[in-house]
Design an enzyme around this catalytic site. Structure first.
Site, short mmCIF file in Angstrom:
data_model
loop_
_atom_site.label_atom_id
_atom_site.label_comp_id
_atom_site.label_asym_id
_atom_site.label_seq_id
_atom_site.Cartn_x
_atom_site.Cartn_y
_atom_site.Cartn_z
N LYS A 74 31.25 -60.46 8.65
CA LYS A 74 31.73 -60.17 10.01
C LYS A 74 30.54 -60.03 10.97
O LYS A 74 30.58 -60.50 12.10
CB LYS A 74 32.60 -58.90 9.99
N GLN A 124 36.71 -50.70 7.83
CA GLN A 124 36.85 -51.57 6.66
C GLN A 124 37.61 -50.83 5.56
O GLN A 124 37.34 -49.66 5.27
CB GLN A 124 35.45 -52.00 6.16
N ASP A 160 41.67 -55.55 14.19
CA ASP A 160 42.25 -55.97 12.91
C ASP A 160 43.75 -56.23 13.07
O ASP A 160 44.37 -56.85 12.20
CB ASP A 160 42.10 -54.85 11.86
N1 GUN Z 1 39.68 -55.02 3.60
C1 GUN Z 1 40.06 -56.24 3.14
N2 GUN Z 1 40.41 -57.05 4.16
C2 GUN Z 1 40.25 -56.33 5.30
C3 GUN Z 1 40.43 -56.64 6.68
O1 GUN Z 1 40.83 -57.73 7.08
N3 GUN Z 1 40.14 -55.63 7.54
C4 GUN Z 1 39.72 -54.40 7.13
N4 GUN Z 1 39.48 -53.46 8.05
N5 GUN Z 1 39.54 -54.10 5.85
C5 GUN Z 1 39.79 -55.05 4.95
#
Ligand code: GUN
Length: 289
Positions: free
Chosen positions: A53, A97, A120
């Site tokens: 990211k 996350q 998200d």
């Molecule tokens: N953990 C696994 N996939 C994701 C995601 O798309 N966003 C977040 N915040 N955590 C994750």
């Protein structure tokens, strides 16, 4: 042989489009969109996703702030950080996350994120706005799946879409999107579904988001189906430097014999989730400006 749905390529195209928009924003005297990422603990997979990211933020010209906390952080303290980010006008959007340590309620934390900064798309309000005519921030992974189908010009209207896995983050919101935006007839399967194969065999578009390697075998997929694999499970692989490889939920080699289009794992849906996060952050920044 099926056509590969190349999430890396599409994600790169989307990032290039966003980069141009960011350059225009800056040329107009606006600051770049700013994404903050909270990560708690030292789960290896989570750190790898977060690295991806951050790399994407750099590629599109976003500012970013990484906030790392020990796994022992209290829920109360974490909620305070979320509140601070909600109030910080320099931050356009942020994510926490997942997974979080067990002593922290995921729902409490995600629901405390301001809907306009929830890039998200996890917050109930954003989930609910999927069927609105003007949604602001869409749940990132299902939105990435929709974008992948769109950019490969796959017709979804009137098709039978079978989704395996009804999670709040992927399957459930995707079912709404495929019905509302995709105009598909949707079947949403989950762990209580009996005779899974009887459903998957009817799929024109099959999406699997469970986290069980090789759950979907060739006999479960009809000729010509479009197959989207959202699964990413780390499995031991001594031939890899890291000691593991990522496995999807679909027996790729054999299912490929039936599919017309199929996503690889890795390189399919994963990069599209990151592209969606970049789209959402740009939207949040435009909304905030
Ligand atoms: N953990 C696994 N996939 C994701 C995601 O798309 N966003 C977040 N915040 N955590 C994750």
């Amino acid at each position: 042989m099926p056509t590969l749905l190349d999430g890396r390529k599409i994600s790169s195209e989307i990032k290039a489009e966003i980069k141009l928009k960011v350059e225009k924003m800056k040329a107009a005297g606006q600051r770049a969109p700013h994404l903050a990422i909270i990560i708690v603990g030292d789960d290896g997979a989570s750190h790898t996703y977060v690295d991806g990211k951050i790399k994407a933020c750099k590629a599109v010209g976003f500012d970013y702030t990484l906030m790392q906390f020990a796994p022992t952080i209290s829920e109360e303290k974490l909620l305070k950080h979320v509140d601070q980010l909600n109030a910080d006008s320099d931050i356009d959007g942020f994510i926490v996350q997942l997974p979080l340590p067990e002593h922290i309620s995921v729902e409490k934390v995600t629901e405390s994120i301001s809907p306009e900064k929830d890039v998200d798309g996890f917050v109930n309000q954003n989930f609910g706005s999927i069927t609105s005519d003007s949604p602001l921030l869409m749940p990132a992974t299902p939105f990435g799946v929709m974008e992948l189908l769109k950019r490969y010009e796959i017709d979804t209207k009137g098709k039978n879409c079978v989704i395996v896995g009804a999670s709040r983050l992927v399957g459930a919101p995707l079912a709404l999107m495929m019905s509302h935006t995709g105009h598909s007839t949707v079947t949403l399967c989950h762990k209580y579904t009996t005779d899974l194969a009887s459903h998957t065999k009817k799929a024109d578009i099959l999406v699997v988001a469970v986290g069980k390697p090789n759950l979907i075998t060739q006999d479960m997929v009809k000729e010509g189906a479009v197959v989207i694999d959202v699964g990413t499970t780390r499995v031991v692989d001594a031939t890899k430097k890291s000691g593991f490889k990522l496995s999807g939920d679909v027996d790729f080699d054999n299912v490929s014999k039936n599919a017309s289009f199929i996503t690889p794992v890795p390189g399919g849906v994963g990069p599209m989730t990151i592209a969606s996060l970049m789209i959402n952050t740009l939207r949040a920044a435009q909304y905030n400006h």
